[in-house]
Design a protein around this motif. Structure first.
Motif, short mmCIF file in Angstrom:
data_model
loop_
_atom_site.label_atom_id
_atom_site.label_comp_id
_atom_site.label_asym_id
_atom_site.label_seq_id
_atom_site.Cartn_x
_atom_site.Cartn_y
_atom_site.Cartn_z
N SER B 11 2.90 -4.06 -0.85
CA SER B 11 3.43 -4.49 -0.11
C SER B 11 3.32 -5.88 1.18
O SER B 11 3.71 -6.32 2.03
N GLY B 12 1.70 -6.33 0.50
CA GLY B 12 1.27 -6.81 1.28
C GLY B 12 -0.24 -8.04 1.19
O GLY B 12 -0.20 -7.05 -0.24
N PRO B 13 -0.50 -9.07 0.95
CA PRO B 13 -1.69 -9.03 0.77
C PRO B 13 -3.21 -8.03 0.85
O PRO B 13 -4.06 -7.59 0.60
N LEU B 14 -2.80 -7.32 2.31
CA LEU B 14 -3.80 -6.37 2.07
C LEU B 14 -3.78 -5.39 1.91
O LEU B 14 -4.85 -4.89 1.40
N GLU B 57 2.14 -15.05 2.56
CA GLU B 57 1.09 -14.31 3.91
C GLU B 57 0.26 -13.89 2.36
O GLU B 57 -1.05 -14.22 3.29
N ARG B 95 -9.47 -5.36 10.01
CA ARG B 95 -8.20 -5.87 9.48
C ARG B 95 -7.67 -4.13 8.37
O ARG B 95 -6.75 -4.10 8.25
N GLU B 98 -7.92 -0.75 9.48
CA GLU B 98 -6.78 -0.55 9.92
C GLU B 98 -5.47 -0.43 9.52
O GLU B 98 -4.42 0.40 9.59
N TYR B 99 -5.14 -1.08 9.12
CA TYR B 99 -4.26 -1.04 7.99
C TYR B 99 -4.69 0.12 6.89
O TYR B 99 -3.11 0.79 6.75
N TYR B 102 -2.93 2.96 8.33
CA TYR B 102 -1.10 3.02 8.41
C TYR B 102 -0.66 3.25 7.41
O TYR B 102 0.42 4.01 7.10
N ILE C 95 3.18 1.99 12.18
CA ILE C 95 2.55 1.50 12.53
C ILE C 95 3.24 1.91 13.95
O ILE C 95 2.73 2.55 14.77
N GLU C 108 3.62 -7.52 12.21
CA GLU C 108 2.73 -7.89 10.96
C GLU C 108 1.66 -8.73 11.09
O GLU C 108 1.26 -9.05 10.29
N TYR C 109 0.72 -8.13 12.21
CA TYR C 109 -0.42 -8.71 12.44
C TYR C 109 -0.84 -7.74 11.04
O TYR C 109 -1.94 -8.37 10.16
N LEU C 110 -0.96 -6.46 12.13
CA LEU C 110 -1.68 -5.68 10.99
C LEU C 110 -0.74 -5.21 9.58
O LEU C 110 -1.54 -4.82 8.87
N ARG C 111 0.57 -5.14 9.16
CA ARG C 111 0.72 -5.35 7.62
C ARG C 111 0.33 -6.76 6.92
O ARG C 111 0.27 -6.06 6.03
N GLY C 112 0.08 -7.57 7.50
CA GLY C 112 -0.64 -8.95 7.17
C GLY C 112 1.18 -9.55 6.53
O GLY C 112 0.90 -10.65 5.72
N VAL C 113 2.03 -9.13 6.70
CA VAL C 113 3.71 -10.11 6.20
C VAL C 113 4.69 -10.00 7.14
O VAL C 113 4.69 -9.14 8.38
#
Lengths: 183, 256, 183
Positions: B11-14, B57, B95, B98-99, B102, C95, C108-113
């Protein structure tokens, strides 16, 4: 049989419209005679011991309905629902919230339909306020939102209304189609 | 196309980074940054080779990884160390942790019994469950979002379509009222979606919508919805005879 | 008491949405303690003896719902497939649920997207609520979960959210950094 009973009860509860014996047999993959027996049992059980719900045969099928004897009570719940707004009312309220002060003619131009009835409803529900008269020929009334409107939506003041930009920004496709900023 | 599938999955880079860390069995508090950066960049490269649209991203994260890597490899001036802390990985680790929480919470949510998936409520209006005729209720509940959205929709359509093209294309609300009436003579109840899915142009959608509003106003139909985003149903309030009467009675409505 | 039981059962059955204790007391003109007792009795009764329906506490009220164990059967009544919440939607929802009130930039900061599309979907599905605006430059909207969110997941209230291990508050410095704000 207890399993079948639970399944039949749940089907009748969820369906929201009368289910025929054929339909129930199909859904529960069971024999119609067994289902008939289950229904008779359930119906008898709901009828006995002062329940608020009845299992009744209606329109060729079976359905749970409230006990008619309780109608005077249940009508009180129906009244509660008046707190809601129709789509037309929502649209009109939205125009007034974002464009106030605004006249009926302006609202009708934007909506493309006569809005007298909706305006009356909104006024009756205390969502609107008359702000004065517009200094143009005919001196039409100017409408705006009321204090109660703010309370209903939990807004501190009108500046707290979400701007259209913020919504458009959620959906990139909409950004280009945004010539009309909220005033 | 394996990479393509993978990208769908992240769902994203993280999310991608977490996956790499786990698959390499690394300690999240002690990420081997050189290795991770290399793998991350390799995947980004594969994405580009497959002409996939690499979201910004992912590139931002690539740049951050390279920056951290260089900080780890090069001797650092005291000034910079003071500014960014001792371990250049620290912020990234925070980060990621934290990520991760969630992400776990999301998985927990997915396991909870959900309405319409695991648990069901009676469909239809509660009023139908009453044994006697209850006053008909044509209303919907609204949220602030719905209010703003209603205006947004109206403005977008109003600005580009309704007042110009309707006339040009000769779409009249009256015609659509007649069309809807004809369909409601055949079926007592139709879902709103059925009206809007047959490849309509935007103008046609708007005119259909106005026609529906008008029919509601005339108390010919009822628009109902059980929960706020469930299927919207139209059902006739008027008799079929009354509806038949509207079909030709176009002069009564002054629209075009 | 049997009369009250029938009335409460019928109210819960007809309402279609969770009724709070206050509301039930008001509707049935009865004492809250009595109602609580009736509800406990009904709930126990529906739970015992293999019923297809359960009386549950959800979103601050009480509601009849189908037994989750019967889901495979009841899905057959559904015409269309349920739209499942995507991983991105669940992540965003998580979140917001745990950190509300929260702005889009923080999410968006927390998810990175970028999360605009997901937010819009969640708003459209009525899972979110706008809680106001944050008193920082730009006054961004603050999001929280809606009542329907509680209903969807069968939660009594926000305290009923699953507890997460090591769920420490995020370092405030991290949130303030917000490098994704401009995107």
């Amino acid at each position: 049989m207890t399993e079948l009973r639970a399944v039949i009860e749940a089907f009748l509860f969820v369906a929201g419209f009368p289910l025929t014996l054929d339909k129930l047999a199909d859904l529960a993959e069971a024999d119609k005679l067994d289902i008939k027996e289950v229904i008779a049992g359930l119906s008898e059980e709901y009828c006995r011991c002062h329940r608020g719900i009845r299992l009744v045969e209606v329109a060729g099928g079976y359905q749970f309905r409230s006990d008619p004897a309780l109608a005077p009570w249940l009508r009180r719940l129906q009244k509660e629902r008046v707190q809601r707004l129709s789509a037309a009312a929502l649209e009109t309220l939205a125009i007034i919230a974002y464009r106030q002060p605004v006249t009926r003619a302006e609202i009708e131009y934007l909506r493309g339909v006569d809005s007298g009835g909706v305006l009356k409803t909104l006024l009756e529900r205390n969502l609107l306020r008359i702000l004065g008269k517009k200094e143009v020929p005919g001196r039409p009334l100017l409408y705006g939102t009321s204090r109660y409107f703010l309370e209903l939506f939990g807004l501190k003041d009108l500046n707290d209304l979400p701007t259209l930009k913020e919504f458009a920004a959620l959906d990139p496709e909409l950004v280009e189609a945004l010539p009309l900023e909220s005033s | 196309m394996t990479v393509d599938i993978k990208l769908e999955k992240f769902s994203g880079p993280l999310d991608l980074l977490l996956h790499l860390i786990k698959s390499q069995e690394m300690d999240i508090y002690d990420i081997r940054i050189v290795e991770i950066t290399e793998q991350y960049l390799k995947i980004i490269d594969q994405m580009k080779q497959l002409d996939l649209d690499v979201a910004g991203e992912f590139l931002v994260m690539a740049a951050q990884l390279i920056h951290i890597k260089s900080r780890m490899l090069l001797p650092v001036s005291e000034e910079l160390a003071e500014e960014e802390g001792d371990d250049p990985r620290a912020e990234l680790v925070k980060r990621l942790l934290e990520y991760q929480r969630y992400k776990q919470a999301a998985e927990l949510f997915d396991q909870l019994p959900q309405l319409e998936r695991d648990i069901f409520l009676p469909k239809g209006d509660g009023a139908d469950l009453l044994l006697e005729d209850a006053p008909q209720d044509t209303e919907l509940t609204i949220s602030l979002f719905q209010l703003a959205n209603a205006f947004h929709q109206l403005m977008t359509h109003a600005a580009t379509e309704v007042f110009h093209e309707v006339v040009r294309e000769n779409l009249s609300v009256t015609d659509y009222i007649a069309m809807i009436s004809r369909r409601l003579i055949e079926h007592s109840r139709i879902s709103l979606r059925d009206f809007f899915q047959s490849g309509y142009q935007r103008t046609e959608l708007v005119v259909t919508f106005l026609a529906l509003l008008e029919l509601t106003r005339m108390r010919m139909i009822k628009i109902e919805q059980v929960t706020t985003f469930s299927e919207v149903w139209l059902s006739r309030l008027a008799t079929t005879d009354q509806l038949r009467r509207i079909c030709p009675a176009e002069e009564a409505l002054d629209y075009d």
